[in-house]
Design a protein around this motif. Structure first.
Motif, PDB file in Angstrom:
ATOM      1  N   ILE A 137       0.954  -1.058   0.100  1.00 23.10           N
ATOM      2  CA  ILE A 137       0.007  -0.025   0.125  1.00 23.10           C
ATOM      3  C   ILE A 137       0.949   1.149   0.004  1.00 23.10           C
ATOM      4  CG2 ILE A 137      -1.746   1.390   1.387  1.00 23.10           C
ATOM      5  CD1 ILE A 137      -2.386  -1.877   2.429  1.00 23.10           C
ATOM      6  N   VAL A 138       0.625   2.058  -0.853  1.00 20.33           N
ATOM      7  CA  VAL A 138       1.024   3.490  -0.915  1.00 20.33           C
ATOM      8  C   VAL A 138       0.244   4.593  -1.233  1.00 20.33           C
ATOM      9  CG1 VAL A 138       2.890   4.878  -2.341  1.00 20.33           C
ATOM     10  CG2 VAL A 138       3.168   2.586  -2.286  1.00 20.33           C
ATOM     11  N   LEU A 139      -0.073   5.227   0.139  1.00 24.19           N
ATOM     12  CA  LEU A 139      -0.839   6.279   0.116  1.00 24.19           C
ATOM     13  C   LEU A 139      -0.520   7.347  -0.635  1.00 24.19           C
ATOM     14  CD1 LEU A 139      -1.876   6.333   3.906  1.00 24.19           C
ATOM     15  CD2 LEU A 139      -2.901   4.906   2.179  1.00 24.19           C
ATOM     16  N   GLY A 140       0.578   7.549  -1.018  1.00 24.89           N
ATOM     17  CA  GLY A 140       1.009   8.854  -1.977  1.00 24.89           C
ATOM     18  C   GLY A 140       1.112   8.125  -3.339  1.00 24.89           C
ATOM     19  N   GLY A 141       1.957   8.628  -4.188  1.00 17.06           N
ATOM     20  CA  GLY A 141       2.230   8.210  -5.405  1.00 17.06           C
ATOM     21  C   GLY A 141       3.350   7.423  -5.667  1.00 17.06           C
ATOM     22  N   CYS A 142       3.292   6.650  -6.756  1.00 15.28           N
ATOM     23  CA  CYS A 142       4.692   5.879  -7.375  1.00 15.28           C
ATOM     24  C   CYS A 142       5.040   6.652  -8.599  1.00 15.28           C
ATOM     25  CB  CYS A 142       4.020   4.381  -7.487  1.00 15.28           C
ATOM     26  SG  CYS A 142       3.783   3.318  -5.938  1.00 15.28           S
ATOM     27  N   PHE A 143       6.313   7.129  -8.375  1.00 12.96           N
ATOM     28  CA  PHE A 143       6.629   8.122  -9.474  1.00 12.96           C
ATOM     29  C   PHE A 143       8.099   7.151  -9.814  1.00 12.96           C
ATOM     30  CE2 PHE A 143       4.580  10.933  -6.849  1.00 12.96           C
ATOM     31  CZ  PHE A 143       3.333  11.232  -7.425  1.00 12.96           C
ATOM     32  N   ALA A 144       7.954   6.464 -11.167  1.00 16.67           N
ATOM     33  CA  ALA A 144       9.152   5.882 -11.695  1.00 16.67           C
ATOM     34  C   ALA A 144       9.678   6.360 -13.015  1.00 16.67           C
ATOM     35  CB  ALA A 144       8.812   4.165 -11.724  1.00 16.67           C
ATOM     36  N   SER A 145      10.877   6.494 -13.075  1.00 14.96           N
ATOM     37  CA  SER A 145      11.313   7.395 -14.045  1.00 14.96           C
ATOM     38  C   SER A 145      11.645   6.331 -15.301  1.00 14.96           C
ATOM     39  CB  SER A 145      12.472   8.010 -14.028  1.00 14.96           C
ATOM     40  OG  SER A 145      13.612   7.184 -13.401  1.00 14.96           O
ATOM     41  N   LYS A 146      11.602   4.977 -15.045  1.00 17.10           N
ATOM     42  CA  LYS A 146      11.695   3.727 -15.958  1.00 17.10           C
ATOM     43  C   LYS A 146      10.508   3.000 -16.054  1.00 17.10           C
ATOM     44  CE  LYS A 146      16.823   3.620 -16.191  1.00 17.10           C
ATOM     45  NZ  LYS A 146      17.935   2.883 -15.940  1.00 17.10           N
ATOM     46  N   LYS A 147      10.335   2.063 -14.933  1.00 13.99           N
ATOM     47  CA  LYS A 147       9.277   1.053 -14.952  1.00 13.99           C
ATOM     48  C   LYS A 147       8.551   0.903 -13.560  1.00 13.99           C
ATOM     49  CE  LYS A 147       8.342  -3.745 -16.423  1.00 13.99           C
ATOM     50  NZ  LYS A 147       8.871  -4.906 -17.045  1.00 13.99           N
ATOM     51  N   LEU A 148       7.408   0.637 -13.690  1.00 15.64           N
ATOM     52  CA  LEU A 148       6.535   0.336 -12.178  1.00 15.64           C
ATOM     53  C   LEU A 148       5.862  -1.019 -12.709  1.00 15.64           C
ATOM     54  CD1 LEU A 148       5.143   0.856  -9.632  1.00 15.64           C
ATOM     55  CD2 LEU A 148       3.168   2.088 -11.097  1.00 15.64           C
ATOM     56  N   VAL A 149       6.022  -1.911 -11.700  1.00 19.35           N
ATOM     57  CA  VAL A 149       5.470  -3.149 -11.595  1.00 19.35           C
ATOM     58  C   VAL A 149       4.288  -3.217 -10.320  1.00 19.35           C
ATOM     59  CG1 VAL A 149       5.563  -5.569 -11.818  1.00 19.35           C
ATOM     60  CG2 VAL A 149       7.082  -4.248 -12.913  1.00 19.35           C
ATOM     61  N   ILE A 150       3.228  -3.359 -10.774  1.00 21.19           N
ATOM     62  CA  ILE A 150       2.265  -3.600  -9.697  1.00 21.19           C
ATOM     63  C   ILE A 150       1.409  -4.696  -9.690  1.00 21.19           C
ATOM     64  CG2 ILE A 150       0.675  -2.075 -10.563  1.00 21.19           C
ATOM     65  CD1 ILE A 150      -0.236  -0.756  -8.398  1.00 21.19           C
ATOM     66  N   GLN A 151       1.161  -5.397  -8.396  1.00 22.36           N
ATOM     67  CA  GLN A 151       0.208  -6.573  -8.551  1.00 22.36           C
ATOM     68  C   GLN A 151      -0.300  -6.558  -7.101  1.00 22.36           C
ATOM     69  OE1 GLN A 151       2.077 -10.194  -9.160  1.00 22.36           O
ATOM     70  NE2 GLN A 151       0.564 -11.325  -8.870  1.00 22.36           N
ATOM     71  N   ASN A 152      -1.626  -6.488  -6.907  1.00 23.83           N
ATOM     72  CA  ASN A 152      -2.515  -6.819  -5.801  1.00 23.83           C
ATOM     73  C   ASN A 152      -1.913  -5.650  -4.767  1.00 23.83           C
ATOM     74  OD1 ASN A 152      -3.904  -9.172  -6.642  1.00 23.83           O
ATOM     75  ND2 ASN A 152      -2.052 -10.352  -5.720  1.00 23.83           N
ATOM     76  N   SER A 153      -2.227  -4.260  -5.135  1.00 21.02           N
ATOM     77  CA  SER A 153      -1.917  -3.384  -4.385  1.00 21.02           C
ATOM     78  C   SER A 153      -2.706  -2.039  -4.344  1.00 21.02           C
ATOM     79  CB  SER A 153      -0.197  -2.828  -4.905  1.00 21.02           C
ATOM     80  OG  SER A 153       0.769  -3.834  -4.412  1.00 21.02           O
ATOM     81  N   ILE A 154      -2.605  -1.042  -3.510  1.00 21.59           N
ATOM     82  CA  ILE A 154      -3.188   0.224  -3.334  1.00 21.59           C
ATOM     83  C   ILE A 154      -2.032   1.195  -3.530  1.00 21.59           C
ATOM     84  CG2 ILE A 154      -4.484   1.681  -1.817  1.00 21.59           C
ATOM     85  CD1 ILE A 154      -5.514  -0.580  -0.626  1.00 21.59           C
ATOM     86  N   THR A 155      -2.517   1.929  -4.367  1.00 16.77           N
ATOM     87  CA  THR A 155      -1.672   3.232  -4.453  1.00 16.77           C
ATOM     88  C   THR A 155      -2.463   4.523  -4.541  1.00 16.77           C
ATOM     89  OG1 THR A 155      -1.592   3.196  -7.145  1.00 16.77           O
ATOM     90  CG2 THR A 155       0.233   1.966  -5.904  1.00 16.77           C
ATOM     91  N   GLY A 156      -1.975   5.545  -4.284  1.00 14.96           N
ATOM     92  CA  GLY A 156      -2.683   7.021  -4.343  1.00 14.96           C
ATOM     93  C   GLY A 156      -2.982   7.309  -5.796  1.00 14.96           C
ATOM     94  N   THR A 157      -1.679   7.129  -6.528  1.00 12.57           N
ATOM     95  CA  THR A 157      -1.691   7.423  -7.968  1.00 12.57           C
ATOM     96  C   THR A 157      -0.287   6.761  -8.485  1.00 12.57           C
ATOM     97  OG1 THR A 157      -1.851   9.001  -9.650  1.00 12.57           O
ATOM     98  CG2 THR A 157      -0.801   9.810  -8.057  1.00 12.57           C
ATOM     99  N   PHE A 158       0.070   6.928 -10.053  1.00 18.71           N
ATOM    100  CA  PHE A 158       1.276   6.363 -10.306  1.00 18.71           C
ATOM    101  C   PHE A 158       1.739   7.409 -11.605  1.00 18.71           C
ATOM    102  CE2 PHE A 158      -1.706   3.041 -11.786  1.00 18.71           C
ATOM    103  CZ  PHE A 158      -1.570   3.221 -13.136  1.00 18.71           C
TER     104      PHE A 158
END
Length: 325
Positions: A137-158
């Motif tokens: 769980i990430v309540l803020g954002g996931c900011f990746a300059s190359k790649k984001l892999v997400i599985q069964n998760s909660i994020t604010g945004t990405f």
């Protein structure tokens, strides 16, 4: 737990077990820049920490100050109990916590070249080149300059050039972005819970009318968006948003929502002077808004223990007429 007021260890590795460290662990000489720190178990450090490599064998462990690992911060896969970072965590190389049975809590932002998390809770945002999330769980954002892999998760945004997804995922904010079209494994689901009544669910109360989760159709709800910065540079992105499908949002009083209290209290837990709670309808108090309680609530959503109702897309005409006429 043995109290330590000063670290005076000249070896290249500092091993801590059953220790309460009342001071910071920072290099005082150039030779100490290459010092590794090994947290074995039952450790609490009240000051800031600097290490070449910070290795955590197991919890309980708590860091009250900021933590920086020059090469790697690594929580071992079989680490048990809770590991808590109250303030910001950074690494020049990687932050890795792929936990199989324990839990790791980050009370603020994470900044590293590579971030890989499993069974972790982040109250802030993640800034990295590559981000991998699983059951996290990430309540803020996931900011990746190359790649984001997400599985069964909660994020604010990405926001990432390349996004791959699998399993069931949730977004706390209306919109997320990727440069290339998102790649999803078969069976992948996304739900937007911007209009979910999280406050009532946290208090074990009935959700308010016209609230709930919205299924995000990755193909139908994807739009090409042009963003322009102050210098006039244009960036083409794919945006994933349910805003165009949601008319009911105009009928809600967002000030009655208490979602923001959950998010803010988790990220500001180490900075506020007292612990707060939400008021129930009967006048009683909810569980305290602590990092641990808020993370437990969101993990219940992730596991399905707490069910968010679906937001109905049908609105009576009389309701619309009263609102707009």
């Amino acid at each position: 737990m043995k109290e330590m007021n000063e670290i005076r260890i000249g070896e290249s590795v500092v091993g801590l077990q059953d220790n309460l460290v009342k001071t910071a662990i920072l290099p005082k000489t150039s030779g100490e820049l290459d010092r590794d720190i090994n947290i074995q178990s039952n450790v609490k450090i009240e000051g800031a920490v600097y290490a070449r490599n910070l290795i955590i064998d197991s919890g309980p462990a708590e860091f009250l100050g900021a933590v920086y690992a020059h090469s790697e911060l690594h929580v071992k896969n079989d680490a048990a109990e809770s590991i808590i970072f109250r303030k910001a965590v950074a690494s020049l190389d990687s932050v890795i916590a792929l936990l199989l049975k324990g839990k790791c809590y980050f009370g603020a932002d994470i900044n590293a070249a590579s971030v890989k998390l499993k069974n972790c809770f982040v109250a802030g945002s993640i800034f990295a080149q590559d981000v991998q999330l699983e059951n996290s769980i990430v309540l803020g954002g996931c900011f990746a300059s190359k790649k984001l892999v997400i599985q069964n998760s909660i994020t604010g945004t990405f926001n990432a050039p390349e996004v791959s997804a699998g399993g069931t995922n949730y977004l706390l904010y209306p919109t997320a972005f990727s440069v290339e079209p998102m790649g999803c494994l078969p069976g992948t689901e996304f739900f937007n819970i911007t209009l979910a009544d999280l406050g009532s669910l946290f208090k074990d109360e009935t959700e308010k009318p016209n609230t709930g989760k919205i299924r995000l159709d990755i193909d139908a709800d994807s739009q090409r968006t042009v963003l322009v910065d102050e210098a006039g540079t244009k960036t083409l992105l794919h945006s994933y948003s349910v805003a165009s499908r949601v008319l009911v949002s105009d009928l809600l009083n967002m000030e009655d929502f208490e979602n923001h209290f959950l998010i803010i209290s988790a990220s500001l837990g180490s900075q506020i002077l007292k612990t707060y709670a939400l008021n129930r309808e009967d006048g009683s108090k909810s569980d305290d808004l602590t990092l641990e309680n808020i993370s437990a609530f969101f993990f219940k959503i992730l596991s399905g223990t707490v069910q968010i109702k679906d937001l109905s897309e049908s609105i009576p005409f009389d309701t619309l007429r009263q609102r707009y006429l």
